[in-house]
Design an enzyme around this catalytic site. Sequence first.
Site, short mmCIF file in Angstrom:
data_model
loop_
_atom_site.label_atom_id
_atom_site.label_comp_id
_atom_site.label_asym_id
_atom_site.label_seq_id
_atom_site.Cartn_x
_atom_site.Cartn_y
_atom_site.Cartn_z
N CYS A 126 0.82 -1.22 0.00
CA CYS A 126 0.00 0.00 0.00
C CYS A 126 0.85 1.27 0.00
O CYS A 126 0.59 2.21 -0.77
CB CYS A 126 -0.96 0.00 1.19
N HIS A 234 -2.74 6.30 4.79
CA HIS A 234 -1.30 6.37 5.04
C HIS A 234 -0.76 7.71 4.51
O HIS A 234 -1.18 8.18 3.45
CB HIS A 234 -0.55 5.24 4.33
#
Length: 329
Positions: A126, A234
């Site tokens: 990711c 994130h």
Amino acid sequence: MKVAVVGATGMVGEVMLKVLAERNFPISELLLVASERSVGKKLSYKGDEYTVIGLETAVSAKPDIAIFSAGGGTSLEWAPKFAEVGTTVIDNSSAWRMDPTKKLVVPEINAAELTPADKIIANPNCSTIQMVMALNPLHKKYQMKRVVVSTYQSVSGTGVKAVQQLENEMAGVQGEMAYPYPINRNALPHCDVFLENGYTKEEMKLAREPQKILDDRTFSVSATAVRIPTAGGHSESVNVEFHNDFELSEVRKLLNETPGVVVQDNPDTNTYPMPIYAHDKDEVFVGRIRRDETQRNTLNMWIVSDNLRKGAATNAVQIAEYLVQNNLV
């Protein structure tokens, strides 16, 4: 398309079903697959109820595409079994990413490398996906030399147990711990397991995967990955040194013109990317774009994305869409 979602009961599996529905992926038959302990559970997709089946049953059904998000061990054991019966597997774990015989794909960057012979396709980490989405157009123009990245990663990247730990701690409830320390009001410089070189596995993914995706080993990446008490999304502080100099206006223009990237960068109005705004979105958001005044040809950026969507589920579904659109399955 007969499509199997392996790991359908997990956090990423749930988002995959949501993304498949939102994007109206062409499904004639849907197989929801999970471990034995989840077999028989009921899940809904587009208003219909489905019963979760086991891996053996799913393989025998010979789906056209199987999207995996069930952990590395499951992928190593079962992806080849699906591939043997003619299924194209898109795997979200780290199991196949650095295998030289497997493609590591971010569709906007390197989907054109895919062929009908690619029966196991790896979905990148990711944190890697959002970073290379922003770096790719700049690398093409200015040629990267070195990248230093520090990540600020949400607990959802660890999984449902970690989300529960954060919620428990915020509520003052004692519960099961996903981390060795409290995460609420804390920051853990510890994503994944530590390796012999002192880096974590997550940090080494960030170091190695971009070179494979961009098919270029001439630049290097040094990473520090930190877990912070956000529920989703994130963030990354990225410092990138190029061989060639740049104009900031041109950098912004290049990023603005990159599909899947959104520039949010206006200090006058306090406009910059944040996980709270990236939530449930598929784009990669870039801001705090500024020259590193201590070193030639060097740029600082702040990159944010929803780690469960573009960082996992959406990227995998985009790969599946490319396969269908280009008659590769």
